[in-house]
Design an enzyme around this catalytic site. Sequence first.
Site, PDB file in Angstrom:
ATOM      1  N   LYS A 281       8.220   0.846   5.426  1.00 58.21           N
ATOM      2  CA  LYS A 281       7.087   1.641   4.945  1.00 58.21           C
ATOM      3  C   LYS A 281       5.783   1.081   5.456  1.00 58.21           C
ATOM      4  CE  LYS A 281       4.439   0.024   2.539  1.00 58.21           C
ATOM      5  NZ  LYS A 281       3.504  -0.734   1.701  1.00 58.21           N
ATOM      6  N   THR A 282       4.876   1.847   5.892  1.00 59.35           N
ATOM      7  CA  THR A 282       3.458   1.536   6.038  1.00 59.35           C
ATOM      8  C   THR A 282       2.775   2.581   6.900  1.00 59.35           C
ATOM      9  OG1 THR A 282       1.727   0.014   6.751  1.00 59.35           O
ATOM     10  CG2 THR A 282       3.776  -0.163   7.970  1.00 59.35           C
TER      11      THR A 282
ATOM     12  N   GLU B  46      -7.690   8.351   1.777  1.00 57.38           N
ATOM     13  CA  GLU B  46      -7.520   9.818   1.806  1.00 57.38           C
ATOM     14  C   GLU B  46      -6.123  10.224   2.261  1.00 57.38           C
ATOM     15  OE1 GLU B  46      -9.861   8.063   3.095  1.00 57.38           O
ATOM     16  OE2 GLU B  46     -11.827   8.936   2.686  1.00 57.38           O
TER      17      GLU B  46
ATOM     18  N   GLY C  62       0.822  -1.214   0.000  1.00 61.76           N
ATOM     19  CA  GLY C  62       0.000   0.000   0.000  1.00 61.76           C
ATOM     20  C   GLY C  62       0.855   1.263   0.000  1.00 61.76           C
TER      21      GLY C  62
ATOM     22  N   MET D 142      -8.184   3.160   8.754  1.00 60.56           N
ATOM     23  CA  MET D 142      -7.293   2.123   8.225  1.00 60.56           C
ATOM     24  C   MET D 142      -6.231   1.739   9.243  1.00 60.56           C
ATOM     25  SD  MET D 142      -5.982   2.428   4.383  1.00 60.56           S
ATOM     26  CE  MET D 142      -6.932   1.686   3.062  1.00 60.56           C
ATOM     27  N   GLY D 143      -5.504   0.688   8.934  1.00 64.36           N
ATOM     28  CA  GLY D 143      -4.412   0.316   9.827  1.00 64.36           C
ATOM     29  C   GLY D 143      -4.228  -1.178   9.978  1.00 64.36           C
ATOM     30  N   ARG D 144      -5.011  -1.955   9.235  1.00 66.40           N
ATOM     31  CA  ARG D 144      -4.976  -3.422   9.361  1.00 66.40           C
ATOM     32  C   ARG D 144      -5.220  -3.844  10.796  1.00 66.40           C
ATOM     33  NH1 ARG D 144      -3.491  -5.863   4.747  1.00 66.40           N
ATOM     34  NH2 ARG D 144      -2.021  -4.779   3.438  1.00 66.40           N
TER      35      ARG D 144
ATOM     36  N   ASP E  71       0.307   2.032   8.503  1.00 71.03           N
ATOM     37  CA  ASP E  71      -0.280   1.327   9.651  1.00 71.03           C
ATOM     38  C   ASP E  71       0.538   1.475  10.939  1.00 71.03           C
ATOM     39  OD1 ASP E  71      -1.969   0.511   7.692  1.00 71.03           O
ATOM     40  OD2 ASP E  71      -1.244  -1.548   7.595  1.00 71.03           O
TER      41      ASP E  71
ATOM     42  N   ARG F 139       1.283  -5.868  -4.914  1.00 70.10           N
ATOM     43  CA  ARG F 139       1.313  -6.750  -3.745  1.00 70.10           C
ATOM     44  C   ARG F 139       1.780  -8.174  -4.083  1.00 70.10           C
ATOM     45  NH1 ARG F 139      -0.462  -4.376   0.743  1.00 70.10           N
ATOM     46  NH2 ARG F 139      -2.110  -2.797   0.690  1.00 70.10           N
TER      47      ARG F 139
ATOM     48  N   LYS G 261     -26.266  17.195  16.304  1.00 68.51           N
ATOM     49  CA  LYS G 261     -27.331  16.226  16.017  1.00 68.51           C
ATOM     50  C   LYS G 261     -26.850  14.869  15.500  1.00 68.51           C
ATOM     51  CE  LYS G 261     -28.324  18.262  11.513  1.00 68.51           C
ATOM     52  NZ  LYS G 261     -29.309  18.810  10.608  1.00 68.51           N
TER      53      LYS G 261
ATOM     54  N   ASP H 125       5.344  -7.598   5.656  1.00 68.28           N
ATOM     55  CA  ASP H 125       5.340  -8.736   4.731  1.00 68.28           C
ATOM     56  C   ASP H 125       6.386  -8.560   3.624  1.00 68.28           C
ATOM     57  OD1 ASP H 125       3.368 -10.279   5.964  1.00 68.28           O
ATOM     58  OD2 ASP H 125       1.758  -9.155   5.004  1.00 68.28           O
TER      59      ASP H 125
ATOM     60  N   GLU I 134      -9.759  -0.422  11.821  1.00 65.47           N
ATOM     61  CA  GLU I 134     -10.358  -1.301  10.796  1.00 65.47           C
ATOM     62  C   GLU I 134     -10.179  -2.783  11.111  1.00 65.47           C
ATOM     63  OE1 GLU I 134      -8.760  -0.804   6.804  1.00 65.47           O
ATOM     64  OE2 GLU I 134      -6.849  -1.654   7.361  1.00 65.47           O
TER      65      GLU I 134
END
Length: 550
Positions: free
Chosen positions: A201-202, A424, A80, A249-251, A204, A144, A241, A175, A310
């Site tokens: 990298k990630t 986003e 990702g 996200m974040g696994r 998460d 991936r 109201k 991974d 998530e």
Amino acid sequence: MKSMTKSPLQIARATYQPKLPNALKGNVVLKEGAATESVADQADIKNLFPNTYGMPLITFEPGAATTHPVVNVGVILSGGQAPGGHNVICGLFDGLKTLNPQNKLYGFLGGPSGLVDHQYIELTKEIVDEYRNTGGFDIIGSGRTKLEETEQYEKGAVICKELGINAIVIIGGDDSNTNACVLAEYYAQNKKGIQVIGCPKTIDGDLKNEMIETSFGFDTACKVYSELIGNIQRDANSAKKYWHFIRLMGRSASHIALECALQSQPNICIISEEVESKNMTLNEIVDDIVKVIVNRAEHGLNFGTVLIPEGLIEFIPAMKKLISELNDLLAHNEDFNALETDDEKRQYVKGMLSHESSQVYRDLPKGIARQLTLDRDPHGNVQVSLIETEKLLIEMVAKRLAQLKAEGKYKGKFSAINHFFGYEGRCAIPSNFDADYTYSLGYTASLLISAGRTGYMSSVRNLTTSATEWIVGGVPITMMMNMEKRHGKMKPVIQKALVELDGAPFKYFEAHRESWADEKQSYIYPGPIQYYGPSEVCDLPTKTLMLEKE
Ligand code: FBP
């Protein structure tokens, strides 16, 4: 007005010069530290990685000038997107060219498959300059594909030989760095003359340990989500109201949810790791949310925010068991794949599960049950980003509140809106922190290559001090590994870092969450990432990192 091809911020960011650690400002000398061990299962990991196990930690310090032979390097973006990926490549490129202007950098296209299928471009100064300090992975694309077959390694070696590539840099999460380690071992064992270096990298934030303080992208992504949560909270506090249920996200790990909670102080934030440790059921989670809603309603506050990681569903013990059974059941299951309708699939699954899991599966709303049986990613993970837990919780909370209303125990109004924030933030323009950190990671990778090392992850530490004080070096990837069950088989993998319930970030959250739940106004509005201005506005790392290092 002339049509524009770039925003004013894009134009300004192109000239931003990432802040460099002192150690990277001139010539370096390599210092070896202590030999290392894997975090667990030492005998198994040593056995599987005879050439790359036990290597020492490395740091680079200012040193005398030396000459560096020419090296050609291939770089891969894996998994990702995460803000800062382009700057890893820029740092790597600049580092290589500083070491020896004859060095060349190739980019494999579309992720690890680019190496196997021989899809590549040479990354020239012209190309690299276009991507300095930008978000996204579009310079060479990502993918991936899991590198796990000897045939793939051999095909990779063929293109490396053809291009004279001495080293591959894999920019990826746990991974992908596991794959990097396996590849490094294979090339070392088979004397291919190809080094492999990883970069953490990630978004998460779950690839971290003693030596890797944070993965890149986490900082920017959390700041983007926190801005949005803050904006929603201001809206909620104005309109008074809606209850907003926001999945993040974040696994598996709840680092993103926790960091966003620390930045924005919502009324409720669920932490999956706590749910698991308390052995909570879905109904108990719903009860906890309902309690806060009822209490706020009694004070006339029929609005609020709920943050949901998530991966929550995987941490509810009964669901975890179900998912684990589904993982084993669905791995390469031709019979299941041949079924056409959702109903057929549901019946098949029900019949194959244990009695307990079959019961849990049957009680789930059909949509969620179907989402749980969707294709796993190539690493065998359930694609939690596709499971709409926030909708499930809204449905269950509404039901419970209706019961309470009928019993006269709740007099408020419940109107809920669901959100999912993930994509986003993954390609946002990197914050100053991520722009600086990633550039240093890439630059350090070039030094590890030049020093002839393989099976290392580029490491930049001391991140809560100013960038000049950062410590740069390399950590053997085998040091981060343990054995885990994947696709029904035990495999060596990098241990995922989950939220530690005795760690400072969670402790801070725990100490404050009650007041955030009840108080009339405890929201914080972080606002958008700032790239220019006072350092205390523009350069701060995440609250998680600051609390961990305090
Ligand atoms: P990585 O582990 O590859 O960095 O993935 C990050 C992530 O954004 C997760 O938070 C999310 O669950 C997943 O990717 C979504 O995957 P996809 O991009 O395939 O939709």
